[in-house]
Design an enzyme around this catalytic site. Structure first.
Site, PDB file in Angstrom:
ATOM      1  N   ASN A   1       1.098  -1.777  -0.455  1.00  0.00           N
ATOM      2  CA  ASN A   1       0.249  -0.056  -0.009  1.00  0.00           C
ATOM      3  C   ASN A   1       1.215   1.049   0.278  1.00  0.00           C
ATOM      4  O   ASN A   1       0.375   2.691  -0.214  1.00  0.00           O
ATOM      5  CB  ASN A   1      -0.827  -0.208   1.038  1.00  0.00           C
TER       6      ASN A   1
ATOM      7  N   SER B   1      -3.910   2.858  -8.653  1.00  0.00           N
ATOM      8  CA  SER B   1      -4.772   4.960  -7.798  1.00  0.00           C
ATOM      9  C   SER B   1      -5.284   4.372  -9.705  1.00  0.00           C
ATOM     10  O   SER B   1      -4.512   3.901 -11.057  1.00  0.00           O
ATOM     11  CB  SER B   1      -3.771   5.697  -8.339  1.00  0.00           C
TER      12      SER B   1
ATOM     13  N   TYR C   1       3.903   9.353 -11.204  1.00  0.00           N
ATOM     14  CA  TYR C   1       2.487   9.102 -10.408  1.00  0.00           C
ATOM     15  C   TYR C   1       2.525   8.064 -10.924  1.00  0.00           C
ATOM     16  O   TYR C   1       1.929   7.024 -11.039  1.00  0.00           O
ATOM     17  CB  TYR C   1       2.092   9.784  -9.700  1.00  0.00           C
TER      18      TYR C   1
HETATM   19  N1  LIG Z   1      -5.048   9.700  -1.016  1.00  0.00           N
HETATM   20  C1  LIG Z   1      -5.815   9.390  -2.588  1.00  0.00           C
HETATM   21  O1  LIG Z   1      -6.586  10.021  -2.832  1.00  0.00           O
HETATM   22  C2  LIG Z   1      -4.967   8.069  -3.037  1.00  0.00           C
HETATM   23  C3  LIG Z   1      -5.130   8.198  -4.106  1.00  0.00           C
HETATM   24  C4  LIG Z   1      -5.053   6.932  -5.526  1.00  0.00           C
HETATM   25  C5  LIG Z   1      -4.001   6.414  -4.893  1.00  0.00           C
HETATM   26  N2  LIG Z   1      -3.651   6.111  -3.373  1.00  0.00           N
HETATM   27  C6  LIG Z   1      -2.567   5.391  -2.670  1.00  0.00           C
HETATM   28  O2  LIG Z   1      -2.970   4.724  -2.022  1.00  0.00           O
HETATM   29  C7  LIG Z   1      -1.882   4.475  -0.812  1.00  0.00           C
HETATM   30  C8  LIG Z   1      -1.798   4.570   0.357  1.00  0.00           C
HETATM   31  O3  LIG Z   1      -1.817   6.178   0.069  1.00  0.00           O
HETATM   32  P1  LIG Z   1      -2.511   7.109   1.818  1.00  0.00           P
HETATM   33  O4  LIG Z   1      -3.565   8.841   1.076  1.00  0.00           O
HETATM   34  O5  LIG Z   1      -3.152   6.236   2.822  1.00  0.00           O
HETATM   35  O6  LIG Z   1      -1.070   8.489   1.335  1.00  0.00           O
HETATM   36  P2  LIG Z   1      -0.772   9.122   3.016  1.00  0.00           P
HETATM   37  O7  LIG Z   1       0.821   9.161   2.718  1.00  0.00           O
HETATM   38  O8  LIG Z   1      -1.954   9.262   3.550  1.00  0.00           O
HETATM   39  O9  LIG Z   1       0.047   7.182   3.671  1.00  0.00           O
HETATM   40  C9  LIG Z   1       1.038   6.022   2.825  1.00  0.00           C
HETATM   41  C10 LIG Z   1       1.753   6.066   4.731  1.00  0.00           C
HETATM   42  O10 LIG Z   1       3.187   5.172   3.275  1.00  0.00           O
HETATM   43  C11 LIG Z   1       3.936   5.621   4.394  1.00  0.00           C
HETATM   44  N3  LIG Z   1       5.472   5.763   3.294  1.00  0.00           N
HETATM   45  C12 LIG Z   1       5.574   6.784   2.256  1.00  0.00           C
HETATM   46  N4  LIG Z   1       6.739   6.836   1.619  1.00  0.00           N
HETATM   47  C13 LIG Z   1       6.980   5.548   2.264  1.00  0.00           C
HETATM   48  C14 LIG Z   1       8.320   4.454   1.916  1.00  0.00           C
HETATM   49  N5  LIG Z   1       9.518   4.420   1.022  1.00  0.00           N
HETATM   50  N6  LIG Z   1       8.394   3.471   2.441  1.00  0.00           N
HETATM   51  C15 LIG Z   1       7.473   2.869   3.864  1.00  0.00           C
HETATM   52  N7  LIG Z   1       6.374   3.431   3.236  1.00  0.00           N
HETATM   53  C16 LIG Z   1       6.455   4.896   3.201  1.00  0.00           C
HETATM   54  C17 LIG Z   1       4.101   6.512   4.697  1.00  0.00           C
HETATM   55  O11 LIG Z   1       4.681   7.075   5.797  1.00  0.00           O
HETATM   56  C18 LIG Z   1       2.717   7.131   5.448  1.00  0.00           C
HETATM   57  O12 LIG Z   1       2.270   6.551   6.408  1.00  0.00           O
HETATM   58  C19 LIG Z   1      -0.910   4.564  -1.788  1.00  0.00           C
HETATM   59  O13 LIG Z   1      -0.314   4.145  -2.685  1.00  0.00           O
HETATM   60  C20 LIG Z   1      -1.136   5.571  -2.968  1.00  0.00           C
HETATM   61  O14 LIG Z   1      -0.989   6.142  -4.266  1.00  0.00           O
HETATM   62  C21 LIG Z   1      -4.060   6.987  -2.380  1.00  0.00           C
END
Ligand SMILES: NC(=O)c1ccc[n+]([C@@H]2O[C@H](COP(=O)([O-])OP(=O)(O)OC[C@H]3O[C@@H](n4cnc5c(N)ncnc54)[C@H](O)[C@@H]3O)[C@@H](O)[C@H]2O)c1
Length: 251
Positions: free
Chosen positions: A88, A140, A153
């Site tokens: 994730n 995503s 991305y």
């Molecule tokens: N929030 C959105 O709108 C959205 C939309 C589409 C996809 N996503 C995807 O969902 C997933 C979660 O996103 P989110 O919105 O919860 O993000 P977020 O930033 O709120 O949480 C992401 C977590 O990943 C951790 N992280 C980041 N880089 C890291 C690394 N190199 N090693 C280990 N941990 C790492 C961060 O510390 C954080 O705790 C991601 O893959 C993101 O691309 C999110």
């Protein structure tokens, strides 16, 4: 009839300290799994684990192969096995592609694409050994439809989708499934960061207006889709499920 359960199973969730990953960790724990929460933010991972019945919080950088290998080893030492892997962790910064510095691509590719390859490469062998397992990647809708300001991305997430399908084919003979959840814009700390960037607010508002259900997703809704692939029907593999209020409707 009893519903889906992960009783007695172990899940590893990357990026589980906050946002979608934290909701996934809570949901899988609610289904009975012991959970290894892996995150760059080690105190955050530990804090998230503290709230769950059987969980450990581990620090690691998913983009670094050695760090990944160490995290998987520590998770297996702490919890005994890995039945469910949820890749994730992700990161994004909105900027037009032509304004990108190549250093930004390196970081985006390391976290969003290599992070998935690294964890699958180290954790799936544990599933092969046990002749069963579930891999769920979080990509995503940007990887299905493309998203302006997120070209690299989007490329990484498209790569995650294709990788998940190819992995599903390779590991099916070991009784392992691999599926992908594609969130649309979801209310998390990452989205709040993007919102605070220069054109972030405008872009997100435009996306919400273009979304048939006219709102952001909640992290718990993404977690529910991950739980479907982690604990639902065993005959579903190589599939991609958007949880995006209808933003993209793939044929
Ligand atoms: N929030 C959105 O709108 C959205 C939309 C589409 C996809 N996503 C995807 O969902 C997933 C979660 O996103 P989110 O919105 O919860 O993000 P977020 O930033 O709120 O949480 C992401 C977590 O990943 C951790 N992280 C980041 N880089 C890291 C690394 N190199 N090693 C280990 N941990 C790492 C961060 O510390 C954080 O705790 C991601 O893959 C993101 O691309 C999110």
């Amino acid at each position: 009839m009893s519903g889906p359960s992960l009783d007695g199973q172990v899940a590893l969730v990357t990026g589980g300290a906050r946002g979608i990953g934290r909701a996934i960790s809570e949901r899988l724990a609610g289904l009975g799994a012991a959970v290894a929460i892996v995150d760059l933010d080690e105190p955050g991972a530990r804090a998230a684990a503290e709230g769950l019945p059987r969980a450990v919080g581990l620090g690691a950088d998913v983009g670094d192969y050695a760090s990944t290998a160490d995290a998987v080893d520590r998770a297996v030492r702490a919890l005994g096995r890995i039945d469910v892997l949820v890749c994730n962790a992700g990161w994004d910064k909105m900027q037009p592609f032509l304004e990108n510095e190549p250093a930004l691509w390196d970081r985006l590719i390391a976290v969003n694409l290599l992070g998935v390859l690294n964890f699958c490469h180290r954790a799936v062998p544990h599933m092969v050994e046990g002749r069963s397992g579930r891999v769920v990647t979080v990509a995503s809708d940007a990887g299905r439809a493309g998203s302006s300001g997120e070209a690299v991305y989007s490329a990484c997430k498209g790569g995650v989708i294709a990788f998940t399908k190819a992995l599903a084919r390779e590991v099916a003979r070991f009784g392992i499934t691999a599926n992908c959840v594609c969130p649309g814009p979801t209310d998390t700390p990452l989205l709040a960061e993007i919102r605070s960037e220069e054109t972030g607010e405008k872009v997100i508002d435009a996306i919400v207006r273009a979304t048939p259900l006219r709102r952001l997703a909640r992290a718990e809704e993404i977690a529910e889709a991950v739980a479907f692939f982690a604990a639902g029907p065993a005959h579903v593999t190589g599939q991609v499920l958007s949880v995006s209020g209808g933003l993209t409707m793939a044929g």
